[in-house]
Scaffold this motif. Structure first.
Motif, mmCIF file in Angstrom:
data_model
loop_
_atom_site.group_PDB
_atom_site.id
_atom_site.type_symbol
_atom_site.label_atom_id
_atom_site.label_comp_id
_atom_site.label_asym_id
_atom_site.label_seq_id
_atom_site.Cartn_x
_atom_site.Cartn_y
_atom_site.Cartn_z
ATOM 1 N N TRP A 127 20.705 44.468 30.306
ATOM 2 C CA TRP A 127 21.256 43.138 30.583
ATOM 3 C C TRP A 127 22.735 43.087 30.218
ATOM 4 N N GLU A 128 23.106 43.674 29.090
ATOM 5 C CA GLU A 128 24.501 43.657 28.656
ATOM 6 C C GLU A 128 25.391 44.439 29.623
ATOM 7 N N LEU A 129 24.880 45.560 30.131
ATOM 8 C CA LEU A 129 25.653 46.336 31.097
ATOM 9 C C LEU A 129 25.845 45.545 32.384
ATOM 10 N N CYS A 130 24.783 44.924 32.857
ATOM 11 C CA CYS A 130 24.883 44.122 34.087
ATOM 12 C C CYS A 130 25.913 43.009 33.924
ATOM 13 N N ARG A 131 25.824 42.315 32.810
ATOM 14 C CA ARG A 131 26.726 41.189 32.594
ATOM 15 C C ARG A 131 28.179 41.649 32.505
ATOM 16 N N ALA A 132 28.439 42.708 31.743
ATOM 17 C CA ALA A 132 29.802 43.206 31.577
ATOM 18 C C ALA A 132 30.359 43.755 32.883
ATOM 19 N N ASP A 133 29.508 44.392 33.670
ATOM 20 C CA ASP A 133 29.948 44.977 34.934
ATOM 21 C C ASP A 133 30.367 43.872 35.911
ATOM 22 N N VAL A 134 29.583 42.816 35.989
ATOM 23 C CA VAL A 134 29.944 41.698 36.864
ATOM 24 C C VAL A 134 31.226 41.035 36.369
ATOM 25 N N ALA A 135 31.334 40.834 35.064
ATOM 26 C CA ALA A 135 32.541 40.222 34.505
ATOM 27 C C ALA A 135 33.776 41.053 34.844
ATOM 28 N N LEU A 136 33.649 42.386 34.805
ATOM 29 C CA LEU A 136 34.765 43.262 35.145
ATOM 30 C C LEU A 136 35.145 43.095 36.613
ATOM 31 N N LEU A 137 34.160 43.104 37.491
ATOM 32 C CA LEU A 137 34.433 42.989 38.920
ATOM 33 C C LEU A 137 35.079 41.657 39.282
ATOM 34 N N CYS A 138 34.840 40.640 38.468
ATOM 35 C CA CYS A 138 35.374 39.307 38.761
ATOM 36 C C CYS A 138 36.628 38.979 37.955
ATOM 37 N N SER A 139 37.094 39.917 37.156
ATOM 38 C CA SER A 139 38.146 39.579 36.196
ATOM 39 C C SER A 139 39.556 39.646 36.773
ATOM 40 N N GLU A 140 39.757 40.385 37.833
ATOM 41 C CA GLU A 140 41.101 40.552 38.370
ATOM 42 C C GLU A 140 41.486 39.396 39.285
ATOM 43 N N PRO A 141 42.790 39.122 39.426
ATOM 44 C CA PRO A 141 43.226 38.058 40.331
ATOM 45 C C PRO A 141 42.868 38.334 41.784
ATOM 46 N N HIS A 142 42.743 39.627 42.123
ATOM 47 C CA HIS A 142 42.422 40.008 43.498
ATOM 48 C C HIS A 142 41.118 40.803 43.518
ATOM 49 N N ASN A 143 40.369 40.639 44.586
ATOM 50 C CA ASN A 143 39.025 41.206 44.682
ATOM 51 C C ASN A 143 39.088 42.693 45.025
ATOM 52 N N LEU A 144 39.307 43.505 44.011
ATOM 53 C CA LEU A 144 39.453 44.937 44.244
ATOM 54 C C LEU A 144 38.178 45.583 44.757
#
Length: 230
Positions: A127-144
């Motif tokens: 669960w922690e990996l899933c949450r952190a991974d999504v947070a990383l993907l959404c953290s940048e100003p642009h959708n890399l």
């Protein structure tokens, strides 16, 4: 956003300058040497020139498209001349490679720590990996993350990114296999559940710049429901 533990770019070393080019190193009115002039004045961001180039590339690759973006456009957006850009990066492919790897390697590093933390339930670690991974993907100003879909990413130049992404998926599989819900599952069923979880996590790149603070938690909850884990 997309997918540090990853090696930094080492763009081409600048060639030596002869006397005819010494005006690139002019003296300021205070007697202090000044660097190569910028193409345009930009606010002081506090970023290094290479970071500014990456930020410019992230914006242009995701808004104009990778193919349509020239190195001149990236350099100008970063506030420097095109020739100066090559003091910091090797070219457009290097910028794309580093942007892609930045969306994966932090999660891969976290996955390694979570796999080693065997004193806690695998369900919680997954669960922690899933949450952190999504947070990383959404953290940048642009959708890399949308850059994953580029046909260029299939070339040999981006093998390092693809390997890192495959390693992250393997970590998901290992954590899932350690859950109570996966006990006794045949390998093909485990592979299907891993595919579903990994696809769900990366599906956030298809959401137009999600802003809901609850998205990482909600996605992690949904991922565990897919696995059957509590």
């Amino acid at each position: 956003m997309l997918r540090a533990g990853y090696r930094p770019l080492t763009g081409a070393a600048p060639r030596g300058r002869g006397p005819a080019l010494c005006d690139d190193r002019r003296m300021s009115t205070s007697g202090r040497r000044v660097g190569r002039p910028r193409a345009q004045q930009r606010p002081d961001t506090g970023m290094s020139p290479r970071q500014e180039l990456l930020a410019a590339a992230a914006e242009l690759f995701t808004t104009r498209g990778y193919t349509a973006t020239t190195t001149r456009a990236v350099a100008e957006r970063a506030g420097m001349r095109q020739a100066s850009m090559y003091h910091y990066v090797g070219g457009k492919e290097d910028l794309l490679a580093e942007l892609l790897e930045s969306t994966v390697t932090p999660s891969l590093a976290l996955a390694g720590k979570l796999l080693a933390d065997t004193g806690r339930p695998a369900e919680r670690r997954l669960w922690e990996l899933c949450r952190a991974d999504v947070a990383l993907l959404c953290s940048e100003p642009h959708n890399l993350g949308v850059l994953y879909l580029l046909p260029e990413v299939r070339s040999d130049r981006f093998t390092s990114f693809r390997d890192a992404r495959a390693g992250l998926k393997s970590a998901y599989a290992a954590l899932l296999a350690a859950t109570d819900a996966a006990a006794g599952l045949p390998p093909d069923e485990l592979a299907v559940r891993t595919d579903l979880v990994f696809a769900l996590i990366e599906a956030v790149i298809l959401i137009p710049r999600p802003t809901a603070a609850s998205l990482p938690t909600a996605t992690a909850d949904a991922a565990l429901r897919i696995t059957g884990a509590r």
